[in-house]
Design a protein around this motif. Structure first.
Motif, PDB file in Angstrom:
ATOM      1  N   SER A 231       4.542   3.948  -1.869  1.00  0.00           N
ATOM      2  CA  SER A 231       3.192   4.406  -1.537  1.00  0.00           C
ATOM      3  C   SER A 231       3.132   5.906  -1.825  1.00  0.00           C
ATOM      4  N   PRO A 232       2.855   6.296  -3.064  1.00  0.00           N
ATOM      5  CA  PRO A 232       2.961   7.706  -3.453  1.00  0.00           C
ATOM      6  C   PRO A 232       2.012   8.595  -2.652  1.00  0.00           C
ATOM      7  N   GLY A 233       2.575   9.712  -2.202  1.00  0.00           N
ATOM      8  CA  GLY A 233       1.779  10.635  -1.397  1.00  0.00           C
ATOM      9  C   GLY A 233       0.631  11.237  -2.161  1.00  0.00           C
ATOM     10  N   PHE A 234       0.803  11.457  -3.477  1.00  0.00           N
ATOM     11  CA  PHE A 234      -0.281  12.072  -4.255  1.00  0.00           C
ATOM     12  C   PHE A 234      -1.489  11.153  -4.366  1.00  0.00           C
ATOM     13  N   ALA A 235      -1.316   9.847  -4.037  1.00  0.00           N
ATOM     14  CA  ALA A 235      -2.434   8.914  -4.100  1.00  0.00           C
ATOM     15  C   ALA A 235      -2.968   8.572  -2.715  1.00  0.00           C
ATOM     16  N   SER A 236      -2.551   9.312  -1.699  1.00  0.00           N
ATOM     17  CA  SER A 236      -3.031   9.080  -0.336  1.00  0.00           C
ATOM     18  C   SER A 236      -3.943  10.224   0.082  1.00  0.00           C
ATOM     19  N   GLY A 237      -5.157   9.876   0.462  1.00  0.00           N
ATOM     20  CA  GLY A 237      -6.114  10.882   0.895  1.00  0.00           C
ATOM     21  C   GLY A 237      -6.596  11.780  -0.215  1.00  0.00           C
ATOM     22  N   ALA A 238      -6.462  11.347  -1.457  1.00  0.00           N
ATOM     23  CA  ALA A 238      -6.912  12.151  -2.587  1.00  0.00           C
ATOM     24  C   ALA A 238      -8.369  11.840  -2.909  1.00  0.00           C
ATOM     25  N   SER A 239      -8.952  12.651  -3.767  1.00  0.00           N
ATOM     26  CA  SER A 239     -10.356  12.455  -4.116  1.00  0.00           C
ATOM     27  C   SER A 239     -10.565  11.157  -4.891  1.00  0.00           C
ATOM     28  N   TRP A 240      -9.527  10.703  -5.584  1.00  0.00           N
ATOM     29  CA  TRP A 240      -9.635   9.505  -6.408  1.00  0.00           C
ATOM     30  C   TRP A 240      -8.962   8.280  -5.781  1.00  0.00           C
ATOM     31  N   SER A 241      -8.255   8.515  -4.688  1.00  0.00           N
ATOM     32  CA  SER A 241      -7.516   7.414  -4.088  1.00  0.00           C
ATOM     33  C   SER A 241      -7.318   7.654  -2.598  1.00  0.00           C
ATOM     34  N   ASP A 242      -7.660   6.652  -1.799  1.00  0.00           N
ATOM     35  CA  ASP A 242      -7.382   6.726  -0.372  1.00  0.00           C
ATOM     36  C   ASP A 242      -5.964   6.260  -0.076  1.00  0.00           C
ATOM     37  N   ARG A 243      -5.501   5.220  -0.809  1.00  0.00           N
ATOM     38  CA  ARG A 243      -4.134   4.714  -0.656  1.00  0.00           C
ATOM     39  C   ARG A 243      -3.787   3.876  -1.874  1.00  0.00           C
ATOM     40  N   LEU A 244      -2.561   4.044  -2.341  1.00  0.00           N
ATOM     41  CA  LEU A 244      -2.069   3.289  -3.481  1.00  0.00           C
ATOM     42  C   LEU A 244      -0.677   2.773  -3.148  1.00  0.00           C
ATOM     43  N   ASP A 245      -0.490   1.452  -3.237  1.00  0.00           N
ATOM     44  CA  ASP A 245       0.793   0.829  -2.896  1.00  0.00           C
ATOM     45  C   ASP A 245       1.286  -0.008  -4.063  1.00  0.00           C
ATOM     46  N   PHE A 246       2.587   0.123  -4.353  1.00  0.00           N
ATOM     47  CA  PHE A 246       3.251  -0.713  -5.343  1.00  0.00           C
ATOM     48  C   PHE A 246       4.361  -1.496  -4.650  1.00  0.00           C
ATOM     49  N   GLU A 247       4.573  -2.709  -5.118  1.00  0.00           N
ATOM     50  CA  GLU A 247       5.712  -3.487  -4.635  1.00  0.00           C
ATOM     51  C   GLU A 247       6.289  -4.299  -5.792  1.00  0.00           C
ATOM     52  N   VAL A 248       7.585  -4.215  -5.963  1.00  0.00           N
ATOM     53  CA  VAL A 248       8.293  -4.973  -6.988  1.00  0.00           C
ATOM     54  C   VAL A 248       9.460  -5.692  -6.317  1.00  0.00           C
ATOM     55  N   THR A 249       9.579  -6.987  -6.565  1.00  0.00           N
ATOM     56  CA  THR A 249      10.671  -7.774  -5.984  1.00  0.00           C
ATOM     57  C   THR A 249      11.269  -8.688  -7.038  1.00  0.00           C
ATOM     58  N   PHE A 250      12.580  -8.634  -7.149  1.00  0.00           N
ATOM     59  CA  PHE A 250      13.312  -9.610  -7.964  1.00  0.00           C
ATOM     60  C   PHE A 250      13.851 -10.692  -7.037  1.00  0.00           C
ATOM     61  N   TYR A 251      13.716 -11.958  -7.445  1.00  0.00           N
ATOM     62  CA  TYR A 251      14.224 -13.051  -6.607  1.00  0.00           C
ATOM     63  C   TYR A 251      15.118 -13.970  -7.430  1.00  0.00           C
ATOM     64  N   ARG A 252      16.037 -14.602  -6.745  1.00  0.00           N
ATOM     65  CA  ARG A 252      16.893 -15.612  -7.377  1.00  0.00           C
ATOM     66  C   ARG A 252      17.238 -16.664  -6.337  1.00  0.00           C
ATOM     67  N   HIS A 253      17.095 -17.936  -6.726  1.00  0.00           N
ATOM     68  CA  HIS A 253      17.468 -19.064  -5.868  1.00  0.00           C
ATOM     69  C   HIS A 253      18.393 -19.983  -6.652  1.00  0.00           C
ATOM     70  N   ASP A 254      19.539 -20.304  -6.072  1.00  0.00           N
ATOM     71  CA  ASP A 254      20.468 -21.272  -6.647  1.00  0.00           C
ATOM     72  C   ASP A 254      20.629 -22.411  -5.649  1.00  0.00           C
ATOM     73  N   LEU A 255      20.288 -23.617  -6.073  1.00  0.00           N
ATOM     74  CA  LEU A 255      20.345 -24.801  -5.218  1.00  0.00           C
ATOM     75  C   LEU A 255      21.376 -25.767  -5.775  1.00  0.00           C
ATOM     76  N   GLU A 256      22.281 -26.235  -4.919  1.00  0.00           N
ATOM     77  CA  GLU A 256      23.308 -27.182  -5.332  1.00  0.00           C
ATOM     78  C   GLU A 256      23.211 -28.449  -4.487  1.00  0.00           C
ATOM     79  N   GLY A 257      23.593 -29.571  -5.095  1.00  0.00           N
ATOM     80  CA  GLY A 257      23.585 -30.839  -4.376  1.00  0.00           C
ATOM     81  C   GLY A 257      22.187 -31.355  -4.120  1.00  0.00           C
ATOM     82  N   ALA A 258      21.282 -31.139  -5.087  1.00  0.00           N
ATOM     83  CA  ALA A 258      19.909 -31.612  -4.917  1.00  0.00           C
ATOM     84  C   ALA A 258      19.905 -33.113  -4.654  1.00  0.00           C
ATOM     85  N   ILE A 259      19.082 -33.525  -3.706  1.00  0.00           N
ATOM     86  CA  ILE A 259      19.015 -34.933  -3.329  1.00  0.00           C
ATOM     87  C   ILE A 259      18.051 -35.647  -4.267  1.00  0.00           C
TER      88      ILE A 259
END
Length: 968
Positions: free
Chosen positions: A722-750
């Motif tokens: 949540s960059p501070g330069f984009a909080s309370g600015a004339s062009w931005s009240d709040r800007l949030d980024f989120e990036v997530t990498f996920y991995r699922h390994d399943l064994e013995g599937a029924i």
């Protein structure tokens, strides 16, 4: 179990690697949760009540405002629009009558709405209501292992929190792909009435409903009461041109050979113009025979008797039946629910609560008139049909000789349109009672709660339009035997449409009723607080105990149990099991206000589960949360999970299917040597020179009480910025980024091994896991084939979630907010028995489901005074599929490679609302979904209507709606 240092070290390393790229790539990322200063709270994904735990794991929160903006009236439909959702049942699946009885015992889930996360399947998603497990569905055709979200009225929902991360250590079984936690409305003063109405631009598919809410809150108590009624009308395939054929763009090519005029395949005693001499078995040792593959002209009817061979013609594609005309694109559903909860402060730091819910769903599926297939090539799985004998004395038999499955009959297909469409009506009742105590002590630094809940889901399905194959066999046999049974009249399957009379229908057409039930009883106790102070802060702690008991049953109609049902045979199922579980969670502060950042915490959790069915299971979870600055948060988790076999999977009784299976130990029809190893075939008791007499083998499928749980490993890593330069600015009240990498390994599937694959692997390996259940007679022929559920194969998937949220400052033009969610699937591998790679993969459409490489949702929200509006875009990336037998048709976009492209699809939705200051407020809202009338792309591999109903908006076309919301 030893502590797994290596995955934990990898997680720390990944977090460090993410820091610089995350800052550099900020323009491509979004955010769902950000560090804030709060009182002690409970969030999905942790059992510790502490403000700092927010942001520990990726949780997507859908507020009531988000839900209302969608214009949808079902929780399942709302969740299926999440970018991380996969294919799941909904009211666009017209499933009954088209899907067989599955070996996992869960039936077809007709009329239900489920949620699938990360494309791992609905039974691998745990659904909670206010943090407590919800009962699994009963589909009326089996004992389900997933939750029907139509059992929870949307009107009682305050918000929905979706954890797209493995969480078995915190919540137990089923949380492999993630957790959906539905938070109910609680603090409410006054009343609210909500009316809604919507329909498609063609004037069908009307959806209307009313929601009522009332509550009061005092210093010591709160009461909320809610009621909801939703009525959704059907949309028929015949009203949409692209869905009005079995496969769009191919005409009747993929229509059914079970037609109103009948299809008759047999060997005649003498040749004729309709039945010429044919070398039908390609065996040079046998002479040609008079082979018949005939019908009567389309639409013709012979109430006074059909003449053979004069009235018959050869069966061709033009004679096939268009079953799609009877299908539904949207199934009708009526849902009525009432809910109430009361909370009372017994004293400071001690509260009692009670909740109750009752919900009924009435839904309908419809399929084309049920075909009657007879003879050894019918493959019905019912010996009464496969071994049929049709007497020459039957007054309607035009051929003048017996038709005998053991001699000259190959197959007859006749669709009695006189009996009407197959209609499957479901009545599903859900009941829920819960109570508990919660409190705090030590100056509200320690929290505890004890809970008890009972829930039940009970379903009945009534089937109109099916047939009694026992009565059919009696009516086609010796008329004297038929006359000796009260009510029996000879049956005319030869004369064309209109020749099956009312007395005939009365004898062969029953009403079939199936019932099923799922019940869950649980009790739990939890404790959380701070154990002691460490240099970097307090060591937070949570622990608890939970007991659950599951009971389930499926009771098919007695007609089905006797084996007289013309449809898929099945037997009753019943079973129960219980589980005792304990868990502990620690949040360990490592660093605080140091040169390495503001705060670094290690989260450790573990759960031990003791099942009465298979024993104990321990699942750990490790997480790091690194608050680098006020603006930047890094996090990572590694977890082991499991899914316990469900009642249907454990105790599901045998259902049978007659399958075409080639025995590798048999000499080929042309005298070719066996495919299988001679020594292995001998070890299985197959003599030299054995030739398979019948390639149609009866295979039983069903549950397996020796199943082990599915086991998984989940990893995630990412950042929130949540960059501070984009909080309370004339062009931005709040800007949030989120990036997530996920991995699922399943064994013995029924799952059950493909029967042909199982036989091939048995002959190739002689391993018990493949050969157990396959028995042979002294001649070497297979006389028993048991294809039960087993643990096999694995699933591996990974990808990225990239989200953005941007709130602009309020101006004279109003206040704008942009939210953009994206999911990229970079890998999906599914491997079955013997290392066989399954066809599902990113960018591929197969088996009525798809895994798009990229799905995206963007919303622009605007508010100005009493006005509000939104514009949403929902994007599904391009997909490809195998054209199969449709490769010769223009609808197959690339016949050279045999693939068809499903073009990228983007839907635009708009909504406009105005709030009047009448009473406590009257909100009027109008919306239009699919503004540009986007049709779903044609799917050649989809089994129903030529569309994928879980990936695209079905039936296509614009949908408009109005909503009035009055608070008083």
């Amino acid at each position: 179990m030893k502590l797994r240092i290596r995955p934990l070290a990898a997680a720390v390393h990944c977090s460090l690697l993410f820091a610089l790229p995350g800052l550099a790539a900020a323009q491509d990322a979004p955010a769902r949760s950000t560090p804030t200063t709060l009182d002690s709270v409970q969030v999905t994904g942790t059992r510790i009540k502490k403000a700092e735990m927010e942001g520990q794991v990726p949780v997507h929160a859908l507020t009531r405002e988000d839900i209302e903006r969608s214009g949808l009236t079902s929780i399942g439909d709302v969740l299926q629009e999440l970018t991380g959702s996969g294919s799941a049942l909904n009211t666009r699946f017209n499933s009954s009558g088209n899907f067989g009885f599955s070996p996992n015992g869960d039936g077809v889930g007709a009329g239900s709405a489920q949620v699938d996360l990360r494309h791992l399947g609905p039974k691998r998603v745990l659904v909670l209501v206010d943090g407590v497990r919800w009962v699994n569905e009963s589909s009326a055709s089996g004992v389900g292992a997933a939750t029907d979200l139509n059992t929870i009225p949307l009107a009682i929902v305050e918000r929905i929190e979706v954890l797209e991360d493995g969480a078995s250590s915190l919540y137990g079984s089923d949380a492999i792909a993630g957790v959906v936690n539905i938070i109910t409305r609680r603090a409410f003063d006054g009343g609210q009435v909500t009316l809604n109405y919507g329909e498609y631009g063609e004037g069908d598919g009307t959806t209307q409903g009313v929601d009522l809410a009332w509550g009061y809150t005092t210093d010591r108590s709160s009461l909320f009461l809610g009621a909801s009624h939703t009525d959704q009308d059907p949309v028929y395939s015949r009203t949409r041109e692209q869905a009005s054929f079995p496969t769009p763009g191919t005409g009747l090519t993929f229509g059914s050979s079970g037609t109103p005029n009948g299809r008759f395949i047999f060997i005649a005693p003498t040749p004729s113009t309709a039945c010429p001499l044919t070398d039908h078995d390609d065996n040079p040792a046998t002479p040609p025979v008079a082979f018949c593959n005939i019908t009567t002209p389309n639409g013709s009817s012979f109430p006074n008797g059909v003449s053979y061979p004069d009235d018959f013609i050869g069966f061709t594609t033009a004679n096939r039946f268009n079953f799609a005309q009877y299908n539904l694109l949207v199934t009708p559903s009526r849902r009525t629910g009432v809910f109430g909860q009361f909370r009372f402060d017994l004293s400071d730091g001690l509260q009692w609560y009670a909740k109750a819910l009752a919900n009924r769903r009435e839904s309908v599926n419809q399929a084309a008139p049920e075909p009657i297939f007879l003879g050894p090539d019918a493959g019905t799985g019912n010996p009464l049909a496969d071994n049929i004998f049709i007497s020459r004395l039957n007054p309607y038999n035009p051929f003048g000789f017996d038709l005998d499955s053991a001699d000259n009959l190959i197959m007859i297909g006749r669709r009695p349109v006189e009996g009407g469409a197959r209609v499957f009506e479901q009545e599903v009742d859900t009941r829920y009672l819960a109570t508990g105590l919660s409190g705090s002590f030590a100056d509200a630094r320690w929290f505890w709660d004890v809970n008890a809940a009972w829930s039940e889901n009970e379903a009945e399905q009534t089937n109109y339009g099916s047939y009694n194959i026992y009565n059919i066999a009696l009516a086609l046999g010796d008329p004297a035997a038929c006359a000796a049974v009260a009510g029996c009249v000879p049956l005319n399957i030869f004369g064309g449409p209109g020749t099956i009379t009312a007395p005939m229908l009365a004898w062969i057409q029953p009403v079939v009723r199936d019932r099923s039930k799922n019940r869950l009883m649980l009790a739990s106790a939890n404790l959380s607080g701070d154990l002691f102070e460490l240099p970097a802060g307090a060591l937070a702690f949570a622990a608890g105990y939970e007991y659950r008991k599951y009971e389930g049953s499926y009771s098919p109609d007695p007609l089905t149990v006797r084996g007289h049902y013309n449809g898929v045979p099945s037997l009753p199922t019943s079973g129960e099991y219980d589980v005792n579980e304990v868990f502990v969670e620690l949040d360990v502060p490592i660093l605080a206000d140091s040169a390495f950042g503001q705060k670094l915490n290690l989260n450790l959790a573990g759960r031990y589960s003791d099942y009465s069915t298979f024993g104990g299971e321990f699942t750990p979870k490790y997480g790091l949360r690194w608050q680098v600055t006020d603006e930047f948060l890094l996090r990572t988790t590694f977890a082991e999970g499991f899914r316990a076999p469900a009642i249907g999977e454990l105790f599901g009784s045998a259902a049978r299917a007659d399958l075409q299976i080639s025995d590798p130990c048999s000499i080929g029809l042309g005298g070719t040597p066996p495919r299988g190893s001679a020594s292995n075939c001998a070890a299985l008791g197959v003599p030299t020179g054995y030739q398979q007499a019948n390639s149609q083998i009866s295979v039983t499928t069903g549950g397996n009480p020796d199943l082990e749980p599915e086991r998984s490993r989940s990893f995630s890593a990412g950042f929130v910025w949540s960059p501070g330069f984009a909080s309370g600015a004339s062009w931005s009240d709040r800007l949030d980024f989120e990036v997530t990498f996920y991995r699922h390994d399943l064994e013995g599937a029924i799952q059950a091994i493909d029967a042909q694959t199982q036989l091939d692997l048995c002959v190739a390996t002689l391993e018990a896991q493949y050969c157990d259940g396959i028995t042979r007679a002294s001649t070497g022929g297979i006389n028993g084939f048991n294809n039960r559920l087993v643990n096999l194969g694995y699933i591996k998937t990974d990808g990225w979630d990239v989200d953005l949220s941007w709130a602009l400052p309020e101006t004279a033009a109003g206040r704008f907010r942009i939210a953009w969610q994206n999911t990229f699937v970079t890998r999906y591998e599914a491997v079955g028995a013997g290392g066989t790679r399954q066809p599902r993969a990113p960018g591929i459409e197969v088996n009525d489901s798809a895994i798009p490489e990229w799905t995206s949702t963007a919303t622009l929200d605007w508010r100005q005074g009493n006005w509000n509006a939104s514009w949403s875009l929902r994007h599904v990336d391009e997909l490809s599929e195998d054209c199969g037998d449709a490769v010769a048709f223009p609808v197959c976009s690339d016949p050279a490679t045999g693939t068809n492209t499903l073009a990228a699809t983007t839907y635009h939705d708009v909504q406009l609302g105005y709030r009047f200051g009448w009473m406590k407020g009257l909100q009027l809202t109008a919306g239009l979904n699919n503004v540009f009338d986007e049709d779903p792309p044609i799917c050649l591999s989809c089994s129903l209507n030529g569309y994928d109903p879980s990936t695209y908006d079905i039936p296509g076309g614009r949908f408009w709606y109005l909503r009035a919301d009055l608070k008083f």
